[in-house]
Design a protein around this motif. Structure first.
Motif, short mmCIF file in Angstrom:
data_model
loop_
_atom_site.label_atom_id
_atom_site.label_comp_id
_atom_site.label_asym_id
_atom_site.label_seq_id
_atom_site.Cartn_x
_atom_site.Cartn_y
_atom_site.Cartn_z
N UNK A 1 -3.82 39.69 74.80
CA UNK A 1 -3.42 39.37 73.42
C UNK A 1 -2.10 40.08 73.08
N UNK A 2 -1.99 41.34 73.47
CA UNK A 2 -0.77 42.09 73.19
C UNK A 2 0.41 41.54 73.99
N UNK A 3 0.15 41.15 75.24
CA UNK A 3 1.21 40.55 76.06
C UNK A 3 1.67 39.25 75.43
N UNK A 4 0.73 38.43 74.96
CA UNK A 4 1.09 37.16 74.31
C UNK A 4 1.90 37.41 73.05
N UNK A 5 1.58 38.48 72.33
CA UNK A 5 2.28 38.80 71.08
C UNK A 5 3.68 39.35 71.33
N UNK A 6 3.81 40.21 72.34
CA UNK A 6 5.08 40.91 72.59
C UNK A 6 5.92 40.30 73.71
N UNK A 7 5.26 39.73 74.69
CA UNK A 7 5.95 39.27 75.90
C UNK A 7 5.71 40.27 77.02
N UNK A 8 5.56 39.76 78.23
CA UNK A 8 5.22 40.62 79.37
C UNK A 8 6.31 41.65 79.67
N UNK A 9 7.56 41.23 79.59
CA UNK A 9 8.66 42.16 79.87
C UNK A 9 8.64 43.33 78.89
N UNK B 1 8.01 47.29 79.69
CA UNK B 1 9.00 48.29 79.28
C UNK B 1 8.37 49.34 78.37
N UNK B 2 7.50 48.91 77.47
CA UNK B 2 6.83 49.84 76.57
C UNK B 2 5.93 50.80 77.35
N UNK B 3 5.18 50.28 78.33
CA UNK B 3 4.34 51.14 79.16
C UNK B 3 5.17 52.20 79.86
#
Length: 157
Positions: free
Chosen positions: A122-130, A134-136
Motif C-alpha cells: 500500500x505504501x509502495x503504491x502510494x509513494x512509488x517503489x523508487x 530511497x526512504x528506506x
C-alpha cells in the motif's frame, strides 16, 4: 516576536527527529489497522518477527535488537503469552526466560506477515517503489549516523 522565532517555526519541517517519529507513527498506524482483526498490536509484530527468526531469544536480547526498553518487551511478551502466541521456558527474569512462538503463534504470525506485506504494498503504491527504496536507505543512513554520534557522546567526545 523573538529573534529566533523564524528558526523555531521551521523546526517541524526540518527536524529529523520530529519527521522520523511522525513517519514511524503514521506507517505504524497503517500496519495496526491491518493487524487489528488478528488481535495484534503493531508493537508486537517486530517481537514476533525476531522470535520467528531466533527462537529461544530472551527479553534482554529482544530489547537490544529492537532498541526497546526491556519493560516494554516484557509487557508485550506477557500479552502474547496470555493470547497463547508465545511460550516461555527455562530460567526466570529478563535474562533467562527463553521465548518461542507457539504453534498458534506461528499461524497468527504467518497471517501477520501477510498484513505487513499488504501495508508495504500500500505504501509502495502510494509513494512509488523508487521513493520507498530511497526512504528506506535514508532512514538506515540517519540511524547509523545517530548511532555514531551516540557512541561519540558516550565516550565524552
Amino acid at each position: 516576536m523573538m529573534k529566533d522565532d523564524f528558526q523555531i517555526a521551521a523546526i517541524p519541517d526540518i527536524c529529523l527527529g520530529m519527521n522520523s517519529r511522525l513517519a514511524s507513527r503514521t506507517t505504524t498506524k497503517v500496519l495496526g489497522r491491518l493487524l487489528e482483526p488478528l488481535g495484534l498490536d503493531p508493537t508486537q509484530f517486530p517481537i514476533m518477527v525476531m522470535l520467528h527468526l531466533h527462537p529461544g531469544m530472551v527479553v534482554s536480547a529482544l530489547s537490544i535488537s529492537l532498541d526497546i526498553e526491556a519493560s516494554g518487551i516484557s509487557r508485550n511478551i506477557q500479552t502474547l503469552e496470555r493470547k497463547g502466541l508465545v511460550i516461555s521456558s527455562g530460567g526466570r527474569g529478563r535474562k533467562g526466560k527463553q521465548l518461542t512462538l507457539s504453534p498458534t503463534g506461528l499461524k497468527v504470525f504467518k497471517q501477520a506477515v501477510r498484513c505487513w506485506n499488504e501495508a508495504q504494498q500500500m505504501l509502495i503504491a502510494e509513494l512509488g517503489e523508487k521513493e520507498v527504496n530511497e526512504a528506506r536507505q535514508m532512514m538506515r543512513n540517519v540511524s547509523v549516523a545517530a548511532q555514531r554520534l551516540l557512541a561519540t557522546m558516550d565516550k565524552g567526545g
